[in-house]
Scaffold this motif. Structure first.
Motif, short mmCIF file in Angstrom:
data_model
loop_
_atom_site.label_atom_id
_atom_site.label_comp_id
_atom_site.label_asym_id
_atom_site.label_seq_id
_atom_site.Cartn_x
_atom_site.Cartn_y
_atom_site.Cartn_z
N GLN A 15 -12.69 -19.58 94.27
CA GLN A 15 -13.51 -20.73 94.61
C GLN A 15 -14.76 -20.79 93.74
O GLN A 15 -15.17 -21.85 93.29
CB GLN A 15 -13.90 -20.68 96.08
N LEU A 16 -15.35 -19.61 93.47
CA LEU A 16 -16.54 -19.57 92.64
C LEU A 16 -16.24 -20.05 91.23
O LEU A 16 -16.96 -20.82 90.65
CB LEU A 16 -17.11 -18.15 92.62
N SER A 17 -15.11 -19.63 90.69
CA SER A 17 -14.71 -20.04 89.36
C SER A 17 -14.47 -21.54 89.32
O SER A 17 -14.84 -22.21 88.37
CB SER A 17 -13.46 -19.28 88.94
N PHE A 18 -13.84 -22.03 90.35
CA PHE A 18 -13.52 -23.45 90.42
C PHE A 18 -14.79 -24.30 90.51
O PHE A 18 -14.79 -25.46 90.13
CB PHE A 18 -12.63 -23.71 91.64
N SER A 19 -15.92 -23.70 90.98
CA SER A 19 -17.14 -24.47 91.20
C SER A 19 -18.01 -24.57 89.96
O SER A 19 -19.15 -24.95 90.04
CB SER A 19 -17.95 -23.85 92.34
N GLN A 20 -17.46 -24.22 88.79
CA GLN A 20 -18.25 -24.31 87.56
C GLN A 20 -17.62 -25.29 86.58
O GLN A 20 -16.40 -25.33 86.44
CB GLN A 20 -18.38 -22.93 86.92
N ILE A 21 -18.48 -26.05 85.91
CA ILE A 21 -17.99 -26.99 84.91
C ILE A 21 -17.53 -26.22 83.68
O ILE A 21 -18.17 -25.26 83.25
CB ILE A 21 -19.10 -27.99 84.53
N LYS A 22 -16.42 -26.64 83.12
CA LYS A 22 -15.90 -26.02 81.91
C LYS A 22 -16.53 -26.72 80.71
O LYS A 22 -16.28 -27.88 80.44
CB LYS A 22 -14.38 -26.15 81.86
N PHE A 23 -17.37 -25.97 79.98
CA PHE A 23 -18.06 -26.54 78.83
C PHE A 23 -17.38 -26.13 77.53
O PHE A 23 -16.98 -24.98 77.36
CB PHE A 23 -19.53 -26.07 78.79
N GLN A 24 -17.27 -27.09 76.60
CA GLN A 24 -16.75 -26.80 75.27
C GLN A 24 -17.82 -26.03 74.47
O GLN A 24 -19.01 -26.15 74.73
CB GLN A 24 -16.39 -28.08 74.54
N LYS A 25 -17.38 -25.24 73.51
CA LYS A 25 -18.30 -24.40 72.75
C LYS A 25 -19.18 -25.21 71.80
O LYS A 25 -20.28 -24.79 71.46
CB LYS A 25 -17.52 -23.35 71.96
N SER A 26 -18.69 -26.34 71.34
CA SER A 26 -19.45 -27.16 70.41
C SER A 26 -19.10 -28.62 70.62
O SER A 26 -18.07 -28.94 71.25
CB SER A 26 -19.15 -26.76 68.97
N LEU A 27 -19.93 -29.51 70.06
CA LEU A 27 -19.63 -30.94 70.16
C LEU A 27 -18.35 -31.30 69.41
O LEU A 27 -17.55 -32.09 69.93
CB LEU A 27 -20.82 -31.76 69.65
N PRO A 28 -18.10 -30.75 68.21
CA PRO A 28 -16.82 -31.03 67.55
C PRO A 28 -15.62 -30.64 68.40
O PRO A 28 -14.61 -31.34 68.42
CB PRO A 28 -16.89 -30.20 66.27
N ASP A 29 -15.72 -29.52 69.13
CA ASP A 29 -14.64 -29.11 70.03
C ASP A 29 -14.47 -30.14 71.14
O ASP A 29 -13.34 -30.50 71.52
CB ASP A 29 -14.93 -27.75 70.65
N ALA A 30 -15.59 -30.63 71.67
CA ALA A 30 -15.54 -31.63 72.73
C ALA A 30 -14.92 -32.93 72.23
O ALA A 30 -14.10 -33.56 72.91
CB ALA A 30 -16.94 -31.88 73.27
N VAL A 31 -15.29 -33.33 71.01
CA VAL A 31 -14.74 -34.55 70.42
C VAL A 31 -13.23 -34.41 70.22
O VAL A 31 -12.46 -35.34 70.50
CB VAL A 31 -15.44 -34.86 69.08
N LYS A 32 -12.80 -33.25 69.76
CA LYS A 32 -11.38 -33.00 69.55
C LYS A 32 -10.61 -33.08 70.86
O LYS A 32 -9.53 -33.70 70.95
CB LYS A 32 -11.19 -31.63 68.90
N GLN A 33 -11.15 -32.46 71.91
CA GLN A 33 -10.51 -32.51 73.22
C GLN A 33 -10.47 -33.93 73.77
O GLN A 33 -9.47 -34.36 74.34
CB GLN A 33 -11.27 -31.60 74.20
#
Length: 433
Positions: A15-33
């Motif tokens: 439950q604790l793991s589920f309660s955290q937002i999954k952040f990308q390591k960089s903006l280019p990674d986020a854009v790719k996703q």
């Protein structure tokens, strides 16, 4: 019993793991996703760790679940170099912030993160609605370029531009009023919309708003002080920038006159600030025939006459009383403490504009010398050295450049600046400046 306890511990951790937002390591990674998933990106711009902590809000289970499901998430601190780039790119002014963009990095929506769960969730929902309904700046840029124009289209476009921190909307608001009747434009909401858009001073929309000056002034004064200041700044900046772009002296004079008017009954300050506007125009368009003589008079009139005591001593209680008397819709004028910098800058402007007129170089010399008398600064000696060089006093130029270098080292100036000063010194020595 031990097995049950272990199982409970595993469930709790899940439950604790589920309660955290999954952040990308960089903006280019986020854009790719985002490109592969067709989701929007939420950039969480956080405040420094020593400030108020808001992580508990976005880490709550319902918040993190919503953001993980609907967005690709990337987190960056506002003081980080990437954070500063994004702040400048998207015009972020309130922190912590949530900036929603699409995979092409077009802005969808930006806002303060909020201080409770409801705010954070509503931000995300607004961003989803904006994207789904096409209420995005990039969408309206395409609409404006390709569709038949209307009052509604232009108004939505202007509002989205202002939301994105773009206040150069004078041409758009001039077009907007063409689609409205005088009666419609007399509505207080329309008056405020035109004011906020940043119309050109004494342009079409500005003048239409002024047809009922009493009502326009009344509506204007209902706005908060800072917004009135911001509106005046937009009008002045938009008018002057267009004047410079088109080399239109009439528009430059309009910006000058509007600036004077904003100071109401403070005629002296209004005259000073309006003169600054026309001088900035002459400098920008390199109209040196007007710039040199008018600046000479202005600097002598307003900066050279200030006595040293008023510059070196600023009583906070007196200064506070003085500032409280500034008209409610004006920017306060620079304090006398800025005078040395203003003198140095005026001298430097004469130098970089290329004058070789001994009269104007002598003026520049006197200004920067006065600045040095008032305050010791390595940059002032650098200016003085280069003016001496232009006047062909090479020994004096080298002496003052060395003073600049030594003072810069003494105060701990960056290596790059010191090396630049040394380079100038070498050019002076070699007579190649």
């Amino acid at each position: 019993m031990k097995k049950i306890t272990l199982l409970s511990f595993i469930i709790f951790n899940a439950q604790l793991s589920f309660s955290q937002i999954k952040f990308q390591k960089s903006l280019p990674d986020a854009v790719k996703q985002a490109s592969s998933t067709k989701k929007s990106i939420c950039i969480h711009i956080t405040i420094p760790v020593y400030a108020k902590d808001t992580k508990s809000i976005i880490d709550q289970a319902d918040v993190s679940s919503f953001y993980n499901k609907n967005f690709i998430n990337y987190k960056v601190e506002m003081m980080d170099s990437v954070g500063r780039e994004l702040i400048n790119k998207y015009g972020v002014t309130v922190f912590p912030a949530s900036v929603f963009i699409d995979y092409k990095q077009n802005l969808i929506f930006k806002t303060s993160t909020g201080d409770n769960t409801e705010n954070v969730l509503n931000n995300g929902k607004t961003a989803l609605t904006r994207k789904n309904t096409g209420i995005m700046l990039s969408t309206y840029e395409e609409k404006y370029a390709n569709e038949k124009h209307s009052a509604k289209l232009i108004k939505n476009y202007i509002n989205l531009r202002m939301e994105a921190g773009i206040f150069d909307n004078a041409k758009l608001i001039d077009e907007y009023v063409d689609y409205k009747t005088i009666g419609e434009l007399n509505d207080p909401n329309e008056i405020i919309f035109i004011l906020r858009s940043g119309a050109y001073a004494f342009g079409k929309a500005f003048n239409i708003n002024g047809l009922n000056k009493t009502k326009t002034d009344s509506v204007f004064m209902t706005l908060p002080l800072q917004e009135r200041i911001d509106i005046n700044d937009r009008v002045i900046n938009n008018t002057q920038n267009e004047a410079i772009r088109t080399k239109n002296i009439a528009m430059a004079q309009a910006a000058m006159n509007f600036t004077r008017n904003t100071w109401s009954d403070n005629y002296n300050e209004g005259s000073k600030q309006s003169q600054l506007k026309i001088l900035n125009y002459y400098k920008a368009v390199k109209d040196t025939a007007n710039y040199y003589p008018q600046t000479s008079y202005f600097v002598d009139q307003y900066y050279m006459r200030v006595n040293a005591d008023s510059i070196r001593f600023q009583d906070p209680s007196i200064l506070g009383k003085m500032q409280s008397k500034v008209p409610t819709f004006n920017q306060p004028s620079p304090s006398n403490a800025n005078i040395p910098d203003l003198l140095n800058n005026a001298a430097w402007d004469f130098y970089i504009l290329g004058t070789r007129n001994k009269l104007y170089l002598s003026k520049a010399f006197l200004w920067v010398k006065r600045a040095i008398d008032l305050k010791q600064n390595f940059q002032y000696y650098d200016t003085l050295a280069q003016i001496f060089y232009r006047m062909e006093f090479y020994d004096e130029a080298l002496i003052n450049q060395n003073k600049s270098i030594n003072m810069a080292i003494e105060v701990g100036t960056s290596t790059n600046i010191i090396e630049s000063l040394k380079s100038t010194g070498q050019k002076i020595k070699d007579r190649k400046l």
